[in-house]
Design a protein around this motif. Structure first.
Motif, short mmCIF file in Angstrom:
data_model
loop_
_atom_site.label_atom_id
_atom_site.label_comp_id
_atom_site.label_asym_id
_atom_site.label_seq_id
_atom_site.Cartn_x
_atom_site.Cartn_y
_atom_site.Cartn_z
N ALA A 88 26.80 -19.02 -4.29
CA ALA A 88 27.00 -20.39 -4.79
C ALA A 88 25.68 -21.13 -4.89
N ALA A 89 24.82 -20.98 -3.89
CA ALA A 89 23.52 -21.64 -3.92
C ALA A 89 22.66 -21.12 -5.06
N LEU A 90 22.68 -19.81 -5.28
CA LEU A 90 21.93 -19.23 -6.39
C LEU A 90 22.44 -19.76 -7.73
N ALA A 91 23.76 -19.92 -7.84
CA ALA A 91 24.35 -20.41 -9.08
C ALA A 91 23.96 -21.84 -9.37
N VAL A 92 23.56 -22.58 -8.34
CA VAL A 92 23.13 -23.96 -8.53
C VAL A 92 21.62 -24.05 -8.78
N VAL A 93 20.85 -23.20 -8.09
CA VAL A 93 19.39 -23.30 -8.14
C VAL A 93 18.79 -22.61 -9.35
N VAL A 94 19.33 -21.46 -9.75
CA VAL A 94 18.69 -20.66 -10.79
C VAL A 94 18.93 -21.19 -12.21
N HIS A 149 19.29 -23.65 -15.34
CA HIS A 149 18.63 -24.93 -15.55
C HIS A 149 19.61 -26.11 -15.49
N GLY A 150 20.81 -25.96 -16.06
CA GLY A 150 21.77 -27.06 -16.11
C GLY A 150 22.17 -27.57 -14.74
N PRO A 151 22.75 -26.71 -13.88
CA PRO A 151 23.13 -27.18 -12.54
C PRO A 151 21.93 -27.66 -11.73
N TRP A 152 20.79 -27.02 -11.94
CA TRP A 152 19.60 -27.39 -11.17
C TRP A 152 19.17 -28.82 -11.48
N ARG A 153 19.31 -29.27 -12.72
CA ARG A 153 18.91 -30.63 -13.09
C ARG A 153 19.65 -31.67 -12.26
N VAL A 154 20.91 -31.37 -11.92
CA VAL A 154 21.70 -32.29 -11.11
C VAL A 154 21.40 -32.08 -9.62
N ARG A 173 11.95 -44.65 -3.11
CA ARG A 173 12.69 -44.80 -4.36
C ARG A 173 13.01 -43.41 -4.90
N LEU A 174 14.25 -43.23 -5.36
CA LEU A 174 14.69 -41.99 -6.00
C LEU A 174 15.10 -42.32 -7.43
N HIS A 175 14.65 -41.52 -8.38
CA HIS A 175 14.88 -41.82 -9.79
C HIS A 175 15.81 -40.80 -10.43
N SER A 176 16.43 -41.19 -11.53
CA SER A 176 17.42 -40.34 -12.20
C SER A 176 16.80 -39.10 -12.83
N ASP A 177 15.48 -39.08 -13.03
CA ASP A 177 14.82 -37.88 -13.56
C ASP A 177 14.46 -36.91 -12.44
N THR A 178 14.97 -37.14 -11.24
CA THR A 178 14.76 -36.36 -10.01
C THR A 178 13.36 -36.51 -9.44
N SER A 179 12.59 -37.48 -9.93
CA SER A 179 11.33 -37.80 -9.28
C SER A 179 11.59 -38.81 -8.17
N GLY A 180 10.58 -39.10 -7.38
CA GLY A 180 10.74 -40.06 -6.30
C GLY A 180 9.39 -40.63 -5.90
N LEU A 184 18.83 -25.38 0.45
CA LEU A 184 17.52 -25.90 0.84
C LEU A 184 16.46 -24.81 0.83
N LEU A 185 16.83 -23.62 1.29
CA LEU A 185 15.86 -22.52 1.32
C LEU A 185 15.49 -22.08 -0.09
N LEU A 186 16.49 -21.90 -0.93
CA LEU A 186 16.23 -21.47 -2.32
C LEU A 186 15.67 -22.61 -3.15
N GLY A 187 16.26 -23.81 -2.99
CA GLY A 187 15.79 -24.96 -3.74
C GLY A 187 14.42 -25.44 -3.31
N GLY A 188 13.99 -25.03 -2.12
CA GLY A 188 12.64 -25.36 -1.68
C GLY A 188 11.58 -24.51 -2.33
N VAL A 189 11.99 -23.39 -2.91
CA VAL A 189 11.03 -22.49 -3.57
C VAL A 189 10.74 -22.94 -4.99
N ARG A 190 11.75 -23.35 -5.72
CA ARG A 190 11.59 -23.62 -7.15
C ARG A 190 10.64 -24.77 -7.47
N PRO A 191 10.63 -25.91 -6.74
CA PRO A 191 9.74 -27.01 -7.11
C PRO A 191 8.27 -26.65 -7.13
N ALA A 192 7.83 -25.79 -6.23
CA ALA A 192 6.42 -25.39 -6.22
C ALA A 192 6.07 -24.62 -7.49
#
Length: 240
Positions: free
Chosen positions: A34-40, A42-47, A75-82, A179-187
């Motif tokens: 389930a975590a892989l399906a969210v992180v990998v 592009h669509g689910p990852w944007r949310v 501040r947290l923004h809708s483009d996922t920046s902060g 968190l573990l998988l999603g922590g890898v992608r931003p870098a």
């Protein structure tokens, strides 16, 4: 009077700090999928990246407080920046650690969560996450950020209070895997942006200006922390 006031809290504390049975292996594997399906994709990852931004900016804020800086707002923004703003010396170890606390926070939180799950403390993990979200909400300074944190916190509360042990375990494992998988992608995303000449004011570039160490080395640190956390945390989660 003190004895009477403390009695009702004892069973609650025992429940929160106690251990719960390990879930079945299929639950752990399903939560990973389930975590892989969210992180990998592009669509689910944007949310879902909004949740990583919460951890990222929360990391900046927590380290700022721990190093003696004054946290003025997040501040947290809708483009996922902060953006996390703190007051203090514009240089020195406190500012360096604060700047480094963003990209390293999600994978390290995942690693800490994996350690709790490895020791069977599922309920404690859910409650700690809720407490951290409530504490962060106090420092949020925009409506979108407040809404994001409230919805995330509400999800943890609903799972903690309204579901059974198996659902709680599946949710907790899915969160930690995320968190573990999603922590890898931003870098890797930051690396791609920098290769195209963008993200000139990224955390890595700010750290480079603070330390005179090339931004590429700070980016390497982000990669090392996230990948090592994924490997170490993944081993704990898969131990049955």
């Amino acid at each position: 009077m003190h004895q009477l006031a403390s009695v009702p809290l004892a069973p609650l504390w025992d429940e929160v700090s106690g251990t719960q049975p390990d879930p079945d292996l299929w639950v752990v594997i399903a939560s990973l999928v389930a975590a892989l399906a969210v992180v990998v994709p592009h669509g689910p990852w944007r949310v879902a990246r909004n949740a990583v931004t919460i951890a990222h900016e929360g990391g900046h804020g927590l380290v700022a407080l721990l190093t003696g800086r004054t946290l003025t707002g997040i501040r947290l923004h809708s483009d996922t920046s902060g953006l996390t703003v703190s007051r203090g010396k514009p240089h020195g170890i406190g500012m360096i650690l604060t700047a480094a606390g963003g990209y390293t926070a999600p994978p390290l939180l995942g690693l800490g969560g994996a350690a709790l799950l490895d020791s069977g403390r599922i309920t404690l993990l859910l409650w700690l996450a809720t407490v951290l979200l409530v504490a962060m909400l106090v420092m949020i300074r925009n409506a979108y950020g407040a809404l994001t944190v409230i919805l995330t916190g509400a999800l943890f509360v609903l799972v903690s209070w309204l579901t059974g042990p198996q659902v709680q375990a599946a949710f907790a494992y899915a969160v930690v895997w995320f968190l573990l998988l999603g922590g890898v992608r931003p870098a890797f995303e930051l690396q791609a942006k920098r290769s195209r000449g963008g993200a000139g004011d990224s955390d890595a570039d700010q750290l480079s200006r603070l330390t005179n160490v090339p931004a590429a080395l700070w980016l390497f640190l982000f990669h090392a922390v996230s990948l090592c956390s994924l490997i170490g945390g993944g081993r704990w989660l898969l131990e049955m």
